[in-house]
Structure formats: C-alpha cells, structure tokens
Design a protein around this motif. Structure first.
Motif, short mmCIF file in Angstrom:
data_model
loop_
_atom_site.label_atom_id
_atom_site.label_comp_id
_atom_site.label_asym_id
_atom_site.label_seq_id
_atom_site.Cartn_x
_atom_site.Cartn_y
_atom_site.Cartn_z
N UNK A 169 0.84 -1.20 0.00
CA UNK A 169 0.00 0.00 0.00
C UNK A 169 0.87 1.25 0.00
N UNK A 170 1.91 1.25 0.84
CA UNK A 170 2.81 2.41 0.92
C UNK A 170 3.48 2.68 -0.42
N UNK A 171 3.87 1.61 -1.11
CA UNK A 171 4.52 1.78 -2.42
C UNK A 171 3.56 2.39 -3.43
N UNK A 172 2.30 1.96 -3.39
CA UNK A 172 1.29 2.50 -4.30
C UNK A 172 1.08 3.99 -4.05
N UNK A 173 0.97 4.37 -2.78
CA UNK A 173 0.77 5.77 -2.43
C UNK A 173 1.97 6.61 -2.86
N UNK A 176 2.05 7.68 -6.37
CA UNK A 176 1.01 8.60 -6.81
C UNK A 176 -0.34 7.95 -7.05
N UNK A 177 -0.56 6.76 -6.49
CA UNK A 177 -1.84 6.09 -6.67
C UNK A 177 -2.99 6.89 -6.08
N UNK A 178 -4.14 6.81 -6.71
CA UNK A 178 -5.31 7.55 -6.26
C UNK A 178 -5.96 6.86 -5.06
N UNK A 179 -6.94 7.53 -4.45
CA UNK A 179 -7.70 6.90 -3.37
C UNK A 179 -8.38 5.65 -3.87
N UNK A 180 -8.96 5.72 -5.07
CA UNK A 180 -9.62 4.55 -5.65
C UNK A 180 -8.62 3.41 -5.86
N UNK A 181 -7.43 3.74 -6.36
CA UNK A 181 -6.40 2.71 -6.57
C UNK A 181 -6.04 2.04 -5.25
#
Length: 422
Positions: A169-173, A176-181
C-alpha cells in the motif's frame, strides 16, 4: 487451547435462529429519499456544464446495485468517505468559498466544515471497527489451535503477511496512486486474507508447508474456517438479514459524493442554493448517524455469534480425531538425546515443543540453562543439517522422561494472486 469436542461448525440454519434474536432497526424513510434527491440535483446541474466522464462513472455507480458482501460494502463506504474528505478539503474548494466572498459563501463553508468533521469522525471509527473485527476473527481461530509452535508459526506468518501488505500500500501511495487505486488494492488484500483463511482450513496454498502441523488441530476448526465465507455458507444468512440496510447507506454516501463533486465543480457558474445545501447536510447527518448505529449493531452481533455448536443442535457429528504426534523418550543419567533435522532452504524454520515429567534439562540450541519445558522456533540462515540436543549429562543419578515434538518447516512463500476488479 479451547476444546471443540462434541462440536461442529455453525450452520446457516442455526445462525438464522440466532439472528432472530437480533433484529436490525429499520433506517429512517428519509434515507432513500435523500439519496434520490441528491442524484436528481446532480442531474439538474448537467444543464450548467456537461457531465465529465469521471462524473458519469460516479453517477452510474450511485445508480447501480452495491456489492453483495458486507465487508466489501464497508470498504466501499470507507473509500467514499475519504474521497469526500479529499474533495471538500479547504485547499481544494472553489476560490469563492476559500475567500468567503459573500455571507452565502460563508454559510456554505460552515456546512462543509461540519460535514468534514462528521465524516472524519465516522471514518476513524470505521477503521477501528475493521481492525478490531479482523483481530477478533484471527484470535477466535487461534483460541482453538493447539498452543504449541504451530500456532506460533501461523501468527508469525500473519504478521509477515500484514507487513508485506502495508508495504504494498505504501509503495502505491508513494507512486502517486489515487484513493480509488488504494482501496482497490486494500480490497484485493482483504480477499487474499479470505483465501488464506480457507487455505489454512484445507492445508493448501500458503499453508501447504504447514500441513504436517495440522495434525492435532481440531477438524471442526478447519471445517469452519474453510466454509465460513462460502457464497452460500453461514455468512450468507448475515448478508440477507443485514445487507439491505448497508446497501442503502452505500447508495446514500455515493449520492453525497456525486452531488458534492458536481456542485463544487460548477460553483463558479451556479452557487449552491440554501435548500440544496440543507438537503446535503441532512443527508450527511442521517448517513453518519445510521452508519455508526449499523457498525455498533453488527459488531455486537458478531461478538456474540456462536462459531461452533453441538452436534445435536446441528443434526450432524464429525468425530474425527488425530494424534498430537508427540514423541516420548527416557534420557538416562549422564546421557543426551539428539535429533537431526535436514533443512533444504534458507529461511526455513526449526520448531520445537517439549516438556519433562520431572526435573530439568539443558537444550543446546537455546541459551545454555536448565529447562523444564519450552516452545519456540528460529529461522535458519543456511541449508544443511541442524542438531537439537537435550542434555542430561550433568545428572549422575536421575533419568529424565522427555516428551517432545520437532520439525523443519520450509519457508512460506505467499503466492501472487490476480487483481480483483471492483
């Protein structure tokens, strides 16, 4: 270890009788009406400026049928709360609202601040509810596990798995991942937990390497965790009883988000009228109040729900039992007992559980002192042979009766599961 003797997994029929004692109070009639009014107001705003593709997708979701699973709806509500909070954050509001250009603007700002406070509070409570619920499920399962290194290894596996999930999850955030992502990933991870629970019940997949340790684990527990989340299993009764109210709340929060998205995007062309902001505020008040009541209610139902029942109540009995596979040996005075385990891969686990009928022994794999009993494991740093030694050489006269269980467990590798499309 709690006993499951004479018990079988909960059945849907029995659970239905249990739920009869917990009727869910109905939602206010205004709940559905407010969702419909917000969607209608959003549609009217299309005359001010054409609906964007993102808004069209959001409108389709608000008009659609919510997911069937209760936990998926809880995640969906949590996602929508975060999306709304992002949308009405002070820095993202229209310039006129940031500057409070008119008394009307100031009043709308006051309403948005109130909405923000209510949703932040509800989001925090929902996060805590989900965390406590997950821990409750796992701890209930572990209550019926043998209290030896098998339970320890399963706990360690869960801790590693959760750390890996958080890192994902941290890597996705960070990317630049969105809230939906992020919530698509969080739901995928939730489904992975469910798959792993079923795998533990059938000793497959991620738990295949622990299959030898499942000897002695109550079969009733394995049956329970394998079937509890089946589409037509016991939890389906919960979905049919309590799902409709939650689905209505899901549609309401989607309507709230849709209206805020559309109205704030067009605020420079048409300001929000007082009657419309009153509808929005009423919708948020009812949503947060009823959603909190639902989580408290479903939490109480879950805490008090039986997981196992007597065979007589269920109308069936599975009396399968298995040996605990402990070995027992006498270590004469002045002697030692050795067990050699072969390890084929780094990061395997050497695990042991032993006790003495009397006296104490040295165990050379542990800090050198006398032990009457011990349970533990360590992670190997290389492949090869490992020797466990129980040392009674210090004793000149007294033998020791050793009861023990040891094994080498290959490293557990979590399989890569396909992404789940919401």
């Amino acid at each position: 270890m709690a006993t499951t003797e004479g018990l079988v997994p909960i059945t849907r029929t029995y659970l239905a009788r249990y739920y009869d004692n917990y009727p869910l109070p109905p939602l206010p009639d205004a709940t559905t009406d407010l969702a419909a009014r917000l969607r209608a107001l959003s549609a009217d705003l299309a005359a001010v400026a054409p609906i964007t593709p993102d808004e069209e997708l959001l409108e389709q979701e608000a008009a659609g049928i919510p997911a069937h699973k209760i936990d998926e709806n809880l995640w969906k509500n949590r996602e929508q709360m975060e999306e709304i909070l992002f949308l009405i954050n002070t820095s993202r509001r229209p310039v006129a609202l940031q500057q409070k250009s008119t008394p009307e603007d100031a009043q709308i700002v006051c309403t948005l601040d109130d909405i923000e406070a209510k949703l932040k509070d509800m989001l925090k409570k929902l996060e805590q509810f989900q965390l406590e619920n997950a821990d409750s499920v796992f701890n209930t399962v572990m209550t019926y596990m043998p209290q030896d290194f098998r339970g320890t290894l399963i706990r360690q596996q869960r801790e590693r798995s959760e750390r890996n999930k958080q890192a994902e999850v941290d890597a996705l955030v960070s990317a630049g991942g969105s809230i939906h992502d992020r919530y698509a990933l969080l739901w995928k991870q939730q489904m992975e937990r469910r798959v792993q629970l079923a795998q533990l019940g059938s000793a497959t997949g991620v738990y295949k390497t622990l299959v030898r340790y499942l000897v002695g684990v109550p079969q009733v527990l394995l049956d329970f965790i394998r079937q509890i989340n089946d589409d037509n299993g016991p939890m389906e009764e919960q979905r049919e009883r309590y799902g409709p109210a939650l689905y209505t709340l899901t549609k309401l929060v989607l309507a709230i988000r849709l209206y805020l998205h559309v109205s704030l995007a067009r605020y420079g062309h048409r300001k929000i009228e007082k009657d419309d902001i009153d509808v929005l505020q009423q919708a948020v008040v009812i949503y947060t109040k009823e959603f909190l009541k639902f989580t408290v209610f479903i939490g109480e139902v879950f805490v008090n729900a039986p997981f196992f029942i007597s065979a007589e109540d269920a109308g069936a009995m599975d009396a399968s039992t298995k040996s605990d596979e402990y070995k027992e040996i006498i270590i004469p005075a002045g002697k030692t007992h050795e067990v050699i385990l072969s390890v084929e891969a780094v990061n395997s686990y050497i695990a042991w559980d032993f006790s003495l009928q009397q006296g104490a022994l040295n165990m050379l794999i542990l800090p050198h002192r006398r032990y009457e009993a011990d349970q533990g494991n360590f992670c190997t740093v290389s492949s090869g042979s490992y020797k466990l030694v129980w040392d009674n050489s210090y004793s000149s006269f007294f033998k020791k009766i050793l009861r023990y269980k040891v094994d080498a467990v290959p490293p557990v590798v979590e399989p890569a599961l396909p992404a789940i499309v919401l």
